[in-house]
Design an enzyme around this catalytic site. Structure first.
Site, PDB file in Angstrom:
ATOM      1  N   HIS A 102      17.769  -7.224 -61.310  1.00 38.28           N
ATOM      2  CA  HIS A 102      19.191  -7.037 -61.010  1.00 38.28           C
ATOM      3  C   HIS A 102      19.414  -5.727 -60.268  1.00 38.28           C
ATOM      4  O   HIS A 102      18.473  -4.983 -59.991  1.00 38.28           O
ATOM      5  CB  HIS A 102      20.019  -7.101 -62.296  1.00 38.28           C
ATOM      6  N   ARG A 162      15.587 -12.148 -43.498  1.00 40.90           N
ATOM      7  CA  ARG A 162      16.285 -13.107 -42.633  1.00 40.90           C
ATOM      8  C   ARG A 162      15.538 -14.431 -42.715  1.00 40.90           C
ATOM      9  O   ARG A 162      14.349 -14.459 -43.040  1.00 40.90           O
ATOM     10  CB  ARG A 162      16.326 -12.611 -41.179  1.00 40.90           C
TER      11      ARG A 162
HETATM   12  C1  LIG Z   1       5.972 -15.405 -43.896  1.00 40.62           C
HETATM   13  C2  LIG Z   1       4.653 -16.038 -43.510  1.00 40.62           C
HETATM   14  C3  LIG Z   1       4.360 -17.194 -44.448  1.00 40.62           C
HETATM   15  C4  LIG Z   1       4.834 -16.541 -42.096  1.00 40.62           C
HETATM   16  O1  LIG Z   1       3.627 -17.059 -41.620  1.00 40.62           O
HETATM   17  P1  LIG Z   1       3.626 -17.839 -40.211  1.00 40.62           P
HETATM   18  O2  LIG Z   1       4.505 -19.059 -40.320  1.00 40.62           O
HETATM   19  O3  LIG Z   1       2.211 -18.052 -39.835  1.00 40.62           O
HETATM   20  O4  LIG Z   1       4.399 -16.846 -39.246  1.00 40.62           O
HETATM   21  P2  LIG Z   1       3.887 -16.186 -37.867  1.00 40.62           P
HETATM   22  O5  LIG Z   1       2.737 -15.288 -38.126  1.00 40.62           O
HETATM   23  O6  LIG Z   1       3.770 -17.276 -36.852  1.00 40.62           O
HETATM   24  O7  LIG Z   1       5.135 -15.258 -37.494  1.00 40.62           O
HETATM   25  C5  LIG Z   1       6.374 -15.809 -37.125  1.00 40.62           C
HETATM   26  C6  LIG Z   1       7.378 -14.697 -36.976  1.00 40.62           C
HETATM   27  O8  LIG Z   1       7.634 -14.127 -38.267  1.00 40.62           O
HETATM   28  C7  LIG Z   1       7.341 -12.748 -38.299  1.00 40.62           C
HETATM   29  N1  LIG Z   1       6.730 -12.488 -39.606  1.00 40.62           N
HETATM   30  C8  LIG Z   1       5.740 -13.206 -40.199  1.00 40.62           C
HETATM   31  N2  LIG Z   1       5.489 -12.709 -41.412  1.00 40.62           N
HETATM   32  C9  LIG Z   1       6.313 -11.672 -41.586  1.00 40.62           C
HETATM   33  C10 LIG Z   1       6.512 -10.764 -42.650  1.00 40.62           C
HETATM   34  N3  LIG Z   1       5.817 -10.855 -43.775  1.00 40.62           N
HETATM   35  N4  LIG Z   1       7.482  -9.822 -42.520  1.00 40.62           N
HETATM   36  C11 LIG Z   1       8.204  -9.736 -41.380  1.00 40.62           C
HETATM   37  N5  LIG Z   1       8.059 -10.578 -40.335  1.00 40.62           N
HETATM   38  C12 LIG Z   1       7.109 -11.521 -40.429  1.00 40.62           C
HETATM   39  C13 LIG Z   1       6.394 -12.541 -37.122  1.00 40.62           C
HETATM   40  O9  LIG Z   1       6.477 -11.210 -36.651  1.00 40.62           O
HETATM   41  C14 LIG Z   1       6.929 -13.534 -36.138  1.00 40.62           C
HETATM   42  O10 LIG Z   1       8.114 -12.994 -35.570  1.00 40.62           O
HETATM   43  P3  LIG Z   1       8.483 -13.306 -34.006  1.00 40.62           P
HETATM   44  O11 LIG Z   1       8.625 -14.794 -33.915  1.00 40.62           O
HETATM   45  O12 LIG Z   1       9.764 -12.552 -33.823  1.00 40.62           O
HETATM   46  O13 LIG Z   1       7.335 -12.789 -33.223  1.00 40.62           O
HETATM   47  C15 LIG Z   1       3.470 -15.053 -43.615  1.00 40.62           C
HETATM   48  O14 LIG Z   1       3.460 -14.162 -42.519  1.00 40.62           O
HETATM   49  C16 LIG Z   1       3.517 -14.203 -44.894  1.00 40.62           C
HETATM   50  O15 LIG Z   1       4.075 -13.099 -44.958  1.00 40.62           O
HETATM   51  N6  LIG Z   1       2.884 -14.755 -45.958  1.00 40.62           N
HETATM   52  C17 LIG Z   1       2.760 -14.036 -47.242  1.00 40.62           C
HETATM   53  C18 LIG Z   1       1.325 -14.156 -47.710  1.00 40.62           C
HETATM   54  C19 LIG Z   1       0.919 -12.988 -48.595  1.00 40.62           C
HETATM   55  O16 LIG Z   1       1.701 -12.353 -49.272  1.00 40.62           O
HETATM   56  N7  LIG Z   1      -0.365 -12.706 -48.564  1.00 40.62           N
HETATM   57  C20 LIG Z   1      -0.910 -11.645 -49.341  1.00 40.62           C
HETATM   58  C21 LIG Z   1      -1.983 -12.187 -50.243  1.00 40.62           C
HETATM   59  S1  LIG Z   1      -2.209 -11.033 -51.562  1.00 40.62           S
END
Ligand SMILES: CC(C)(COP(=O)(O)OP(=O)(O)OC[C@H]1O[C@@H](n2cnc3c(N)ncnc32)[C@H](O)[C@@H]1OP(=O)(O)O)[C@@H](O)C(=O)NCCC(=O)NCCS
Ligand SMILES: CC(=O)OC[C@H](N)C(=O)O
Length: 177
Positions: A102, A162
């Site tokens: 919270h 976002r």
């Molecule tokens: C969010 C997520 C699932 C997106 O993966 P994806 O679909 O392959 O996304 P992409 O790499 O194609 O990126 C797409 C867009 O999102 C943005 N983006 C991706 N992950 C982001 C993140 N974590 N924070 C901010 N922006 C992010 C990229 O910069 C890109 O932006 P753009 O289109 O303006 O260039 C992945 O990046 C993520 O954060 N997964 C979490 C996994 C994790 O926590 N792993 C740690 C294991 S301990």
């Protein structure tokens, strides 16, 4: 759900994740104890051990009063803090350095806690704060700070978070596996 099924409701979801299995078995055991005053009295030592081992030693705060659906996955099990007022749906993933809780309001009271739907995959280093609802089949990207609702079948990233994209339910679920 019988006694054993209750204790092991997260077991198969955490296949290959021994730490997750242990922590979630212990979490379910204190949830069970918490259901009944007699159990609380008989197993107060267990509640204390849970606090000392899981919360203090491992740094994983999954309070016994937390509402969490079956199939919860805890990956990496470090610095995980979840407020007891949070509601987590079924088949969700929580990773390292995640905080869900919270916020203090201007009048000094506290907001409600977040509610997570089913199949919510929370990335590493995420904060979800305040009276927010996360829909079903949602991915919260690593490092996101979520302060507003996130609709079903979507990916949320950034600070403040976002909506990156909305997907079909099937597409989001496939990524969660
Ligand atoms: C969010 C997520 C699932 C997106 O993966 P994806 O679909 O392959 O996304 P992409 O790499 O194609 O990126 C797409 C867009 O999102 C943005 N983006 C991706 N992950 C982001 C993140 N974590 N924070 C901010 N922006 C992010 C990229 O910069 C890109 O932006 P753009 O289109 O303006 O260039 C992945 O990046 C993520 O954060 N997964 C979490 C996994 C994790 O926590 N792993 C740690 C294991 S301990
Ligand atoms: C840090 C990392 O890549 O962990 C992988 C793990 N399967 C997870 O999704 O959390």
């Amino acid at each position: 759900m019988n006694f054993l099924a209750y204790l092991f409701q997260d077991w198969s979801a955490n296949r290959g994740n021994i730490k997750g299995r242990l922590v979630l078995f212990l979490f379910r055991s204190v949830q069970l104890v918490n259901r009944n005053m007699l159990l609380k009295i008989l197993f107060c030592w267990h509640l204390v051990l849970y606090r000392v081992f899981v919360e203090w030693h491992l740094g994983i705060e999954l309070p016994r009063k937390l509402t969490a659906g079956k199939g919860l996955i805890v990956y990496h099990g470090q610095a995980l803090v979840v407020n007891q007022g949070v509601v987590i749906g079924e088949n969700c993933v929580l990773r390292n350095s995640v905080t869900i809780g919270h916020k203090k309001l201007a009048d000094g009271t506290f907001s409600k806690c977040p509610r997570l739907g089913n199949h919510v995959d929370v990335g590493a280093n995420v904060c979800i704060i305040g009276d927010v609802t996360i829909g079903d089949n949602v991915i919260i990207g690593a490092g996101a700070v979520v302060i507003k609702d996130v609709p079903d079948n979507s990916v949320a990233v950034g600070n403040p978070a976002r909506i990156l994209e909305q997907k079909t339910e099937a597409a989001t679920r496939i990524e969660l596996i």
